[in-house]
Design a protein around this motif. Structure first.
Motif, short mmCIF file in Angstrom:
data_model
loop_
_atom_site.label_atom_id
_atom_site.label_comp_id
_atom_site.label_asym_id
_atom_site.label_seq_id
_atom_site.Cartn_x
_atom_site.Cartn_y
_atom_site.Cartn_z
N MET A 249 34.79 51.35 71.37
CA MET A 249 33.85 50.90 72.39
C MET A 249 32.46 51.46 72.16
O MET A 249 31.46 50.85 72.55
CB MET A 249 34.36 51.30 73.78
N SER A 250 32.38 52.61 71.53
CA SER A 250 31.08 53.26 71.32
C SER A 250 30.44 52.85 70.00
O SER A 250 29.32 53.25 69.71
CB SER A 250 31.25 54.78 71.36
N ASN A 251 31.15 52.06 69.19
CA ASN A 251 30.64 51.66 67.88
C ASN A 251 30.19 50.20 67.92
O ASN A 251 30.99 49.29 68.10
CB ASN A 251 31.74 51.85 66.83
N LYS A 252 28.89 49.99 67.74
CA LYS A 252 28.32 48.65 67.89
C LYS A 252 28.89 47.64 66.89
O LYS A 252 28.97 46.44 67.18
CB LYS A 252 26.80 48.71 67.75
N GLN A 255 31.59 45.29 68.04
CA GLN A 255 31.21 44.22 68.97
C GLN A 255 32.15 44.09 70.17
O GLN A 255 32.55 43.00 70.57
CB GLN A 255 31.12 42.88 68.22
N GLY A 256 32.53 45.23 70.70
CA GLY A 256 33.32 45.21 71.92
C GLY A 256 34.81 45.03 71.75
O GLY A 256 35.54 44.94 72.72
N LYS A 257 35.28 44.98 70.52
CA LYS A 257 36.70 44.81 70.27
C LYS A 257 37.32 46.14 69.85
O LYS A 257 36.65 47.03 69.37
CB LYS A 257 36.93 43.76 69.18
N ILE A 258 38.64 46.22 70.08
CA ILE A 258 39.38 47.44 69.73
C ILE A 258 40.18 47.20 68.46
O ILE A 258 40.83 46.16 68.32
CB ILE A 258 40.33 47.84 70.89
#
Length: 268
Positions: A249-252, A255-258
């Motif tokens: 979540m903190s890594n751009k 893009q919002g995926k896990i």
């Protein structure tokens, strides 16, 4: 091209190649995702251990709490001072953090929900009170510490010293605690806790701390099981830990995926 030009030209290319390899060797190694949180906790420990000897610091405290899914509460840091008990929850999110003291959910980068950390910390304080098993009222200050990778879009009162709920950056944690204590001193004619009371609370919490590795692992697995529905790799659907979810979540670039650790390597 004569013999000398060929010779020195070859050596020059070899030199450039050696320099490139040397730079690669000297490149700073990347920190594994699971280590980022541990390094952050270490920095907090150093700060809190710098307070006077009559202040007592406990970290990674696990207490029984029958109101939780696992039956336990795991508390990042507790600082016992003459002017209050500071209960500190650390977060490692990056990007915009938006929320208010009464909101059930906070937003990360306007995309993801996170549980209001002050609600989470309230459960921690209740676990502490239950452990101390006393009818005496306890004076708590709830603090949420984020790394500087976060950008606050939070309610202004969560940054004011008049509040008992404070949201801070990890680099300013010590400063905020000292300033909060100064405000409490102005409001109190005497310290809230005497030295022997602090020592008694410290011993009670230390004795209640669950250190059994098997129980701690069970607690971890219970949390993982509770959040398994949403905390899964976007590719293989494999459940991931909270730490892996936070990292993604903190890594751009994600893009919002896990993604699980194996599939993180394939994301460019």
């Amino acid at each position: 091209m004569n013999f000398l030009e060929k010779l020195f030209g070859k050596k020059s290319k070899e030199k450039v190649s050696v320099e490139k390899n040397t730079k690669k060797e000297r490149a700073k190694p990347k920190v594994a995702p699971e280590r980022i949180g541990e390094l952050g906790e270490y920095k907090i420990n150093i700060q809190l251990d710098q307070f006077p000897p009559n202040y007592k610091h406990l970290n990674d405290l696990m207490l029984e709490n029958m109101k939780t899914h696992s039956g336990f509460s795991q508390i990042d840091h507790v600082l016992l001072t003459p002017y209050g008990i500071f209960v500190i929850e650390t977060k490692n999110y990056a990007g915009e953090i938006k929320g208010g003291a009464q909101d059930k959910q906070w937003k990360v980068n306007k995309k993801f929900n996170m549980m209001n950390p002050f609600h989470q910390n309230y459960g921690h304080m209740e676990a502490i009170k239950s452990c101390l098993n006393s009818d005496n009222p306890y004076s708590f200050v709830s603090m949420i510490s984020f790394t500087q990778r976060a950008v606050f879009s939070i309610s202004p009162e969560l940054r004011k010293m008049t509040s008992d709920e404070l949201c801070v950056y990890d680099t300013e944690l010590t400063e905020f605690i000292k300033r909060k204590i100064q405000v409490i001193k102005l409001q109190s004619t005497a310290p809230i806790y005497k030295e022997d009371e602090i020592e008694s609370i410290y011993k009670s919490l230390t004795n209640a701390n669950v250190t059994d590795p098997a129980i701690r692992e069970g607690h971890k697995q219970a949390l993982l099981s509770a959040s398994a529905k949403e905390d899964k790799c976007s590719i293989c659907n494999k459940p991931v830990s909270r730490k892996v979810k936070k990292f993604c979540m903190s890594n751009k670039k994600f893009q919002g995926k896990i993604y699980c650790f194996d599939h993180q390597k394939n994301i460019s």
